[in-house]
Design a protein around this motif. Structure first.
Motif, short mmCIF file in Angstrom:
data_model
loop_
_atom_site.label_atom_id
_atom_site.label_comp_id
_atom_site.label_asym_id
_atom_site.label_seq_id
_atom_site.Cartn_x
_atom_site.Cartn_y
_atom_site.Cartn_z
N PHE A 127 0.92 -1.18 0.20
CA PHE A 127 -0.12 0.11 -0.05
C PHE A 127 0.74 1.38 0.06
O PHE A 127 0.81 2.29 -0.51
N THR A 146 -3.78 -3.94 -2.45
CA THR A 146 -4.52 -4.39 -1.03
C THR A 146 -6.12 -4.36 -1.16
O THR A 146 -6.45 -5.42 -0.55
N TRP A 205 -4.68 1.53 -4.15
CA TRP A 205 -5.62 0.08 -3.44
C TRP A 205 -5.39 -0.74 -4.40
O TRP A 205 -6.15 -1.91 -4.50
#
Length: 398
Positions: A16, A58, A55
């Protein structure tokens, strides 16, 4: 090399943070350009679309959903083509590589539909000289954008496949490592059992001979003092032999390469064993018949030696005074037959000692040794009196 490995490991452990940094770096130049041009709506949409990259590994499903909504907003409001479109192939790749299967397929369909929608929007915002030319250019745009979508999705799917294969190999390596630990533990346990049997046979036999000699010499020396030196010589020889065997076993436990070792006893060493038993005062007769059809392994010969040793040790300990023993080896077509019998009336002869686990440690040790070579062993009181031990060790042939 260590620093590069550390940096690479940090990138792997912090996806991230890495993706957020990359998204911010992409937003800075485009945000500055839009600020100079005074295009606030384009700047907001473009920045938000690029930030979804943070993102992409993740939370790939969330990033893909947010990007689809932003693309629909971009299609609806009257703005120019924004730089945030660069996030589309990145999110398609990431969802195919790290997202769920349903998300991967959904993003592929959405990408292909989006390719048509963006080309239609571009054609509506531009004037074409002829209808045919406009359709041709539009079709080419659709094909190019669709190829970009397919390429991004295929590359992500290949990454997923490779990642799953690597994970499967890591899981297999981890299982193999666990199995190796278990095999080493089982091997160590088996070796400990083997050493325990060896130590029992060595110590029990040696101490029985030493105790018998010491008790006999204590009474005989009263009438004939000349018996004491011969008895002490037998005790010393037995002690030295036992000490050598104990040193060999302790050398195995220490795994010391400098520890002197000697071959394990076998059938060729039975004469020396029988001499020691006779020297301990036990009348003993020995017979051997037949010729071996094949050689027994060294471990099988050691088993035969230890069976005779343990059986004669039990005679010394339990058969009582004035006992006699006979030992016999018969080579047959199937293997080696052993027979040790006495006419005593000690504790070993007074109660049954079956071949199972109800006997003493010595009998259990003999039983375990014989089972290792698919043999059979019986031990118990004889009908004519005394105690009888018989064993059969087959040839080890493939």
């Amino acid at each position: 090399m260590d620093r590069r490995h550390t940096i690479y490991q940090w990138f792997r452990d912090n996806p991230f943070k890495v993706d957020l940094g990359a998204a911010i770096l992409l937003c800075l130049p485009f945000g500055a350009l839009y600020a100079v041009a005074g295009a606030l709506p384009e700047s907001l949409i473009s920045t938000t679309m690029i930030l979804t990259i943070a993102w992409r590994r993740t939370r790939p499903e969330l990033a893909a959903g947010a990007l689809v909504i932003l693309c629909l907003i971009h299609m609806v409001i009257p703005t120019a083509v924004v730089a945030g479109i660069l996030a589309v192939p990145v999110i398609i790749y990431s969802t195919a590589a790290y997202g769920a299967v349903w998300a991967s397929r959904s993003v592929l369909v959405a990408g292909l539909i989006g390719a048509v929608m963006i080309v239609v929007r571009l054609n509506n915002s531009e004037t074409s000289s002829t209808l045919l030319l406009g359709l041709t250019v539009g079709a080419l745009y659709v094909i190019l954008v669709s190829l970009l979508v397919l390429f991004s999705w295929t590359l992500g799917d290949l990454t997923r496949t490779r990642r799953l294969q690597v994970q499967a190999l890591e899981d297999r390596a981890r299982r193999l490592e666990i199995e190796q630990h278990q095999e080493r533990a089982l091997a160590a346990m088996d070796e400990r059992s083997h050493i325990a049997r060896e130590m029992h046979d060595i110590i029990a036999h040696s101490l029985s001979v030493i105790i018998t000699q010491a008790d006999g010499a204590r009474y005989a020396a009263v009438a004939d003092p000349a018996v004491a030196p011969a008895t002490l010589e037998t005790i010393a020889a037995t002690g030295r032999g036992s000490l050598a065997e104990m040193r060999r076993l302790l050398g195995i436990l220490r795994n010391d390469g400098d520890t002197p070792t000697r071959p394990l006893p076998g059938l060729a060493d039975l004469d020396e064993l029988l001499l020691g038993v006779r020297a301990a005062g036990l009348p003993l007769s020995f017979e051997q018949s037949g010729t071996p059809r094949a050689e027994l392994p060294a471990g099988a010969e050691l088993t035969a030696y230890r069976i005779v040793q343990e059986a004669l040790t039990n005679v010394l300990k339990h058969a009582g005074p004035s006992a006699k023993a006979t030992a016999r080896l018969d080579w047959t077509a199937k293997g080696l037959d052993l027979r040790v019998q006495d006419n005593g009336f000690g504790s070993a002869a007074s109660s049954p000692a079956p071949t199972g686990s109800n006997g003493g440690n010595g009998l259990r040790g003999m039983q375990e040794r014989v089972k290792l070579y698919d043999g059979q062993l019986t031990a118990g009181p004889h009908n004519g009196g005394g105690f009888l031990v018989t064993a059969h060790i087959p040839y080890s042939e493939a």
